[in-house]
Design a protein around this motif. Structure first.
Motif, PDB file in Angstrom:
ATOM      1  N   SER C  48      43.216  33.301  50.752  1.00 29.61           N
ATOM      2  CA  SER C  48      43.637  34.002  49.054  1.00 29.61           C
ATOM      3  C   SER C  48      44.451  33.270  49.250  1.00 29.61           C
ATOM      4  O   SER C  48      45.586  32.815  47.951  1.00 29.61           O
TER       5      SER C  48
ATOM      6  N   VAL D  33      42.221  34.061  44.127  1.00 31.67           N
ATOM      7  CA  VAL D  33      40.548  33.884  44.678  1.00 31.67           C
ATOM      8  C   VAL D  33      39.785  32.269  43.727  1.00 31.67           C
ATOM      9  O   VAL D  33      40.536  32.415  42.399  1.00 31.67           O
ATOM     10  N   SER D  34      39.698  31.377  44.424  1.00 35.33           N
ATOM     11  CA  SER D  34      39.073  29.958  43.895  1.00 35.33           C
ATOM     12  C   SER D  34      38.006  29.665  44.154  1.00 35.33           C
ATOM     13  O   SER D  34      37.115  30.749  44.719  1.00 35.33           O
ATOM     14  N   PRO D  35      36.626  29.454  43.301  1.00 39.72           N
ATOM     15  CA  PRO D  35      35.509  29.297  43.930  1.00 39.72           C
ATOM     16  C   PRO D  35      36.071  28.693  45.459  1.00 39.72           C
ATOM     17  O   PRO D  35      34.602  28.621  45.844  1.00 39.72           O
ATOM     18  N   ALA D  38      36.133  31.791  47.629  1.00 36.83           N
ATOM     19  CA  ALA D  38      35.353  32.691  46.620  1.00 36.83           C
ATOM     20  C   ALA D  38      34.404  33.516  48.252  1.00 36.83           C
ATOM     21  O   ALA D  38      34.366  34.593  48.394  1.00 36.83           O
ATOM     22  N   ALA D  42      34.003  37.205  50.563  1.00 34.78           N
ATOM     23  CA  ALA D  42      33.023  37.628  50.123  1.00 34.78           C
ATOM     24  C   ALA D  42      32.771  37.982  51.666  1.00 34.78           C
ATOM     25  O   ALA D  42      32.327  39.472  51.464  1.00 34.78           O
ATOM     26  N   VAL D  62      29.847  36.212  44.984  1.00 37.84           N
ATOM     27  CA  VAL D  62      31.010  35.717  44.101  1.00 37.84           C
ATOM     28  C   VAL D  62      30.044  35.294  42.493  1.00 37.84           C
ATOM     29  O   VAL D  62      29.594  34.472  43.993  1.00 37.84           O
ATOM     30  N   THR D  64      30.565  32.755  40.801  1.00 37.52           N
ATOM     31  CA  THR D  64      30.927  31.656  40.584  1.00 37.52           C
ATOM     32  C   THR D  64      31.365  30.910  39.536  1.00 37.52           C
ATOM     33  O   THR D  64      32.125  30.556  38.874  1.00 37.52           O
ATOM     34  N   LEU D  67      33.807  32.240  37.627  1.00 39.39           N
ATOM     35  CA  LEU D  67      34.928  32.215  37.626  1.00 39.39           C
ATOM     36  C   LEU D  67      35.290  29.863  37.351  1.00 39.39           C
ATOM     37  O   LEU D  67      36.476  30.419  37.087  1.00 39.39           O
ATOM     38  N   TYR D  78      43.074  29.040  40.140  1.00 36.23           N
ATOM     39  CA  TYR D  78      42.816  30.385  40.966  1.00 36.23           C
ATOM     40  C   TYR D  78      42.806  31.312  39.964  1.00 36.23           C
ATOM     41  O   TYR D  78      43.756  31.065  39.302  1.00 36.23           O
ATOM     42  N   LEU D  81      40.814  37.987  41.583  1.00 33.21           N
ATOM     43  CA  LEU D  81      39.711  38.663  41.814  1.00 33.21           C
ATOM     44  C   LEU D  81      39.671  40.555  40.762  1.00 33.21           C
ATOM     45  O   LEU D  81      40.736  41.172  40.675  1.00 33.21           O
ATOM     46  N   PHE D  85      34.070  39.047  38.120  1.00 34.22           N
ATOM     47  CA  PHE D  85      33.026  37.941  39.003  1.00 34.22           C
ATOM     48  C   PHE D  85      31.968  38.433  40.099  1.00 34.22           C
ATOM     49  O   PHE D  85      31.906  37.609  41.469  1.00 34.22           O
TER      50      PHE D  85
END
Lengths: 119, 119, 119, 119
Positions: C48, D33-35, D38, D42, D62, D64, D67, D78, D81, D85
């Motif tokens: 993160s 958070v980014s793909p 994620a 989670a 998530v 995606t 996102l 990014y 969150l 999402f």
């Protein structure tokens, strides 16, 4: 879903009350707090959570004596907010049901409890 | 570590200022906020972070116009605190160095910036 | 602002490193954690914060022995994440400067420290 | 308190389920958070909240695609969150009652809902 698994209004009111408690605790736990900043933090916690749907009233008491006792044993003049410094009451109204919930220390742990459900 | 990699007091002051900004943002982002609860939340944010070491002053302005504009387009009467509703200034003193830092919107993003370092 | 108050790249790198530390700590402090869930939480914390700008690497070690010792004395099987369960290293690169920072327990407190600044 | 205001086991189960939802949301909202990060985030969210009492299972998806759509419109790689999402299911067991709860987008808002209560 079978009809008899449909939540009642009282059950939904209890679910809503739980959301408020979890929100309050995990939003604000970890906040730097001192005896001087505690009252304004308590006010902000109350007003923030009262914004949430169906929330009638939130009362936050910071246990200042406990806070001062902890600081007296340390070289710091602030600490992190956590359950043992808090007493909280939250009242939720949902479709005519009133739910009263409370968090306080019990056996060394901060316990969140459903006090009463009035339909 | 080689002597020339030892942090200067000014660099340590900047590190301390960054800690305060990251703390403020990630402690309070996500808090339910309305135009009515925003001023007391801003006060609590200021006082909480001012507890941290070397922190001389924190000034938090909630951009109420931006908040009201967002709520006017929705059916809700509160939202979650996030960077686009905030303007923050933090001043840190460390060993005679004064660092001024600021967060404000730039090109649609909340940017945290080091404004000045005075030794 | 006078020219000599303009931050250097090294100072900005230190500010950025501080942001990452404050973010990591105040985003995740308070998370329910057990010896079983600690490794995946540590991974999520690393990934993160590595999303943030100029962040080269984040290493989070949860001090499992300390966690187990605390749980052994209690009736609970999880606790809240806080500084005494964490050792963290964060490396930031900014305009050719590399800053290494670390958080570890010192005299009973989790201290965040700037380890080295290489230009 | 009058006997008829004493919470039932089903009501307590619903309160417990609400606590988990509020905890999950306000602990993790705001996390960068980014793909790519994620999935591990989670997993950490699921395992963290499953530590809490009476919590049988937490499932976090998530979203995606949502996102990626947001990131495609921005210069950042990014974001923070937040509810839009997330799709979350939480199952709580309390004294023989099983409560299923869910959070998903509805009319542009992330709504937390009590799905079923089985005694």
């Amino acid at each position: 879903m079978p009809a008899d698994e449909t939540p009642t209004d009282a059950e939904t009111a209890c679910f809503e009350a739980g959301i408020k408690f979890g929100s309050l605790y995990h939003q604000f736990a970890g906040t730097p707090v001192s005896p001087e900043s505690a009252p304004d933090l308590a006010t902000a916690m109350e007003e923030s959570i009262e914004n949430q749907p169906h929330c009638r009233a939130v009362t936050v008491d910071v246990r200042t004596a406990e806070l001062e006792a902890e600081l007296a044993e340390s070289t710091a003049d602030y600490t992190e907010l956590t359950g043992r410094f808090l007493e909280v009451e939250i009242v939720v109204d949902y479709e005519g049901c009133t739910v009263v919930t409370r968090m306080a220390m019990e056996d060394g742990y901060p316990l969140m409890r459903l006090e009463s459900v009035r339909e």
